[in-house]
Scaffold this motif. Structure first.
Motif, PDB file in Angstrom:
ATOM      1  N   GLU A 151       0.822  -1.198   0.000  1.00  0.00           N
ATOM      2  CA  GLU A 151       0.000   0.000   0.000  1.00  0.00           C
ATOM      3  C   GLU A 151       0.861   1.255   0.000  1.00  0.00           C
ATOM      4  N   ILE A 182       2.869   1.176  -3.871  1.00  0.00           N
ATOM      5  CA  ILE A 182       2.186   1.016  -5.153  1.00  0.00           C
ATOM      6  C   ILE A 182       1.146   2.100  -5.359  1.00  0.00           C
ATOM      7  N   HIS A 219      -2.055   2.420  -7.075  1.00  0.00           N
ATOM      8  CA  HIS A 219      -3.032   1.509  -7.652  1.00  0.00           C
ATOM      9  C   HIS A 219      -3.686   2.075  -8.914  1.00  0.00           C
ATOM     10  N   VAL A 230      -1.287   1.270 -11.719  1.00  0.00           N
ATOM     11  CA  VAL A 230      -1.307  -0.147 -12.094  1.00  0.00           C
ATOM     12  C   VAL A 230      -2.412  -0.400 -13.121  1.00  0.00           C
ATOM     13  N   SER A 280      -1.075  -8.440  -9.709  1.00  0.00           N
ATOM     14  CA  SER A 280      -0.996  -7.060  -9.214  1.00  0.00           C
ATOM     15  C   SER A 280      -2.163  -6.241  -9.743  1.00  0.00           C
ATOM     16  N   SER A 299      -4.951  -4.380  -7.277  1.00  0.00           N
ATOM     17  CA  SER A 299      -5.211  -2.939  -7.318  1.00  0.00           C
ATOM     18  C   SER A 299      -6.680  -2.665  -7.633  1.00  0.00           C
TER      19      SER A 299
END
Length: 301
Positions: free
Chosen positions: A8, A11, A13, A16, A61, A65
């Motif tokens: 968290e 990344i 999100h 992504v 991933s 996300s």
């Protein structure tokens, strides 16, 4: 399962899912997020990339996300965290700009000084005033120490001797309006304390004379304490007597405010002495005159 912990923190999100981040990302609807996920799923599914060893991890991933952004509570926290990062980055950038400007200004002033370029007249005048005020204060402190040492019985440079001053003790305070700064061109030995006392006694009682010890071999100075303020004023205004001497003298008062002594108006006779009357060195007087000229030019411009 939604990404948590270190994931968290590291990344983005939105990124992504190939969506815009920041305030623009926070304004996206759930429908827009779902549409982006479906598009990326078709493009990044492992079956579409059989030769990519990272395809499975990338698709996982993507799924994490998407699940994270669908959770409204987690998404609000994530948006707040991104906003805090942007604000911190903006503050750091602003501080960096100020720091770089300060460094740049300092380097510019140092370069100008090294190249012999003059400082801004107003800034140079302030620095010179502070330096001269400190010089006058130091000289007066030395004089008062000698007076206090003399009052307590310690050896001092007084009316009939040029001994080294002893350590000052609590003693007599002297009215500064009675103190005169005396200077002359030539050898410091041109005048002794006794000779100066004899000369200034023509204007009234002389309480003390202190010959200042200086490294210069071509300039001398002293401090004379008259018995009254009136006697000091009389001594200041009688230039003719000093200039009739073999070695002309220049006499100036010491201001009560602790600033610089007043610069007396030179008569025709006193011009030959080439002394500004302040007791400072020729170099300091030259700088002071240049600063005055620069200030006049600035006012006229």
């Amino acid at each position: 399962m939604a990404a948590t912990g270190q994931e968290e923190d590291d990344i983005d999100h939105y990124d992504v899912l190939c969506l815009p981040s920041g305030e623009e990302g926070a304004a996206l609807t759930i429908e827009q997020i779902e549409k982006a996920y479906r598009t990326q799923s078709r493009l990044r599914h492992p079956d579409k990339r059989p030769d990519d060893p990272n395809a499975t991890a990338d698709f996982q991933s993507l799924s994490n996300s998407y699940k994270f952004l669908r959770d409204e509570s987690l998404r609000r926290q994530f948006d707040a965290r991104l906003r805090a990062r942007r604000e911190a980055a903006a503050r750091a950038a602003a501080a960096g700009v100020k720091r770089r400007k300060a460094v740049s200004d300092l380097e510019e002033r140092e370069s100008a000084f090294a190249a012999g370029q003059p400082l801004d007249p107003s800034e140079a005048a302030k620095r010179e005033d502070k330096r001269k005020a400190a010089d006058v204060k130091r000289e007066l402190d030395e004089f008062f120490k000698a007076k206090q040492a003399s009052a307590s019985g310690a050896a001092s440079t007084s009316a009939y001797g040029d001994k080294k001053r002893a350590t000052a003790q609590d003693g007599v305070k002297t009215d500064k309006s009675k103190i005169l700064k005396v200077s002359w061109d030539g050898s410091p030995d041109s005048y002794t304390a006794a000779k100066l006392k004899e000369l200034f006694q023509k204007f009234g009682e002389v309480e003390d004379v202190v010959i200042k010890t200086r490294k210069s071999r071509c300039r001398g100075s002293a401090i004379v304490v008259m018995g009254t303020k009136e006697a000091a004023q009389s001594a200041i205004h009688n230039h003719i007597i000093y200039n009739d001497s073999l070695v002309p003298l220049t006499v100036a008062p010491v201001q009560e405010s602790g600033g610089f002594p007043a610069r007396p108006t030179q008569t025709h006779e006193s011009k030959s002495s080439n002394i500004d009357g302040t007791g400072f060195s020729d170099l300091e007087a030259s700088v002071f005159r240049k600063l005055q000229e620069a200030q006049k030019r600035k006012q006229c411009g």
